[in-house]
Design a protein around this motif. Sequence first.
Motif, PDB file in Angstrom:
ATOM      1  N   LEU A 147       0.806  -1.229   0.000  1.00  0.00           N
ATOM      2  CA  LEU A 147       0.000   0.000   0.000  1.00  0.00           C
ATOM      3  C   LEU A 147       0.835   1.273   0.000  1.00  0.00           C
ATOM      4  O   LEU A 147       0.296   2.362   0.206  1.00  0.00           O
ATOM      5  CB  LEU A 147      -0.927   0.005   1.222  1.00  0.00           C
ATOM      6  N   GLU A 150      -0.419   4.216  -2.020  1.00  0.00           N
ATOM      7  CA  GLU A 150      -1.699   4.848  -1.703  1.00  0.00           C
ATOM      8  C   GLU A 150      -1.461   6.161  -0.950  1.00  0.00           C
ATOM      9  O   GLU A 150      -0.580   6.260  -0.101  1.00  0.00           O
ATOM     10  CB  GLU A 150      -2.558   3.914  -0.843  1.00  0.00           C
ATOM     11  N   LEU A 155      -5.635   6.459   2.827  1.00  0.00           N
ATOM     12  CA  LEU A 155      -5.454   5.690   4.065  1.00  0.00           C
ATOM     13  C   LEU A 155      -6.318   6.274   5.184  1.00  0.00           C
ATOM     14  O   LEU A 155      -6.932   5.528   5.961  1.00  0.00           O
ATOM     15  CB  LEU A 155      -3.981   5.692   4.470  1.00  0.00           C
ATOM     16  N   ILE A 160      -6.899   3.680   8.149  1.00  0.00           N
ATOM     17  CA  ILE A 160      -5.719   2.821   8.252  1.00  0.00           C
ATOM     18  C   ILE A 160      -4.566   3.638   8.827  1.00  0.00           C
ATOM     19  O   ILE A 160      -4.069   4.565   8.187  1.00  0.00           O
ATOM     20  CB  ILE A 160      -5.332   2.249   6.876  1.00  0.00           C
ATOM     21  N   PRO A 163      -0.181   0.912   7.356  1.00  0.00           N
ATOM     22  CA  PRO A 163      -0.499   0.158   6.141  1.00  0.00           C
ATOM     23  C   PRO A 163      -0.025  -1.288   6.168  1.00  0.00           C
ATOM     24  O   PRO A 163      -0.524  -2.120   5.396  1.00  0.00           O
ATOM     25  CB  PRO A 163       0.235   0.948   5.038  1.00  0.00           C
ATOM     26  N   ARG A 170      -7.811  -2.480   6.084  1.00  0.00           N
ATOM     27  CA  ARG A 170      -6.784  -2.746   5.072  1.00  0.00           C
ATOM     28  C   ARG A 170      -7.323  -3.691   3.996  1.00  0.00           C
ATOM     29  O   ARG A 170      -7.059  -3.498   2.808  1.00  0.00           O
ATOM     30  CB  ARG A 170      -5.547  -3.347   5.731  1.00  0.00           C
TER      31      ARG A 170
END
Length: 299
Positions: A147, A150, A155, A160, A163, A170
């Motif tokens: 991730l 991202e 997130l 999240i 990660p 997740r």
Amino acid sequence: VIRSMHTDAINHDPAITFFQTGSQLPGRPSMGAWMTYGLGSECADLPGFVVLQSGPRGPRGGASLWGSGMLPSTYQGVPLRGQGDPILNLTNPQGVAAADQRKVIDAVRELNAARLAKTGDDEISARLNAYEMAYRMQTSAPEVMDLKGESKATLDLYGIKDPAEASFARNCLLARRLVERGVRFIQLYHKDWDHHGGVKDGVALKAAEIDRACMALITDLKQRGMFEDTLIVWSGEFGRTPMKQGDKGPVGRDHHNKAMSMWLAGAGVKGGLTHGATDELGYAAVDKVCTVHDLHATM
């Protein structure tokens, strides 16, 4: 939101098996296997059916919940682990180069192809596909689980904080990434909803773990123009009794198969619609009663 779901089973193993396969007895193809068999997958580098799990343990029923039954095994679900290697033994052992591995796979393919031509066994064809898929997944599986690319905004949307830490949030983000890559069917399991005691605090805790992530998945799919092509189905395996269970300590609710609620979103599902109803006690579905087979047919 469906308020009138009704199911046949009352204990976890047969109930979740029924929801996944349409039968309380293990061994039938799962819905993910049927979907992949009937519709195929748009991804060449990942399985068409992927399973993601969160919570303290896996679901009761285990691998039979994503099995392929009498269908070729190429259609069964592939669990991706939340931490460490996505799939055990996927990476090459130390000292084995990609070129050497390619030679081995080519040699095994020739042997399997010769046997397939002689016997016509579908499982040999599935084995051929599995070797090739595993080879491609050595790159694609770690990439989809990583991730790092991202944004912080994404997130934060899912809630999240780390990660790399396994969680339902997740897995929801991973589901979006898998859909983006053309995977046909993604199954998420989140465990520990069995509140025979302490239902008030227990449900609040579970809601905190899943509610934001569900909102984020819908929002994320909409932002990326994928919501109208993606069906989200959210359910447990049965409901809970409207009457309390236990007289000592924080009370709970027992298993209940006569009425439960669930929701669907995306893929042409009409938003803001409530389907069916229970009696005034919430004990039994009485209006527009929906069975598990109705749900599967709708999917």
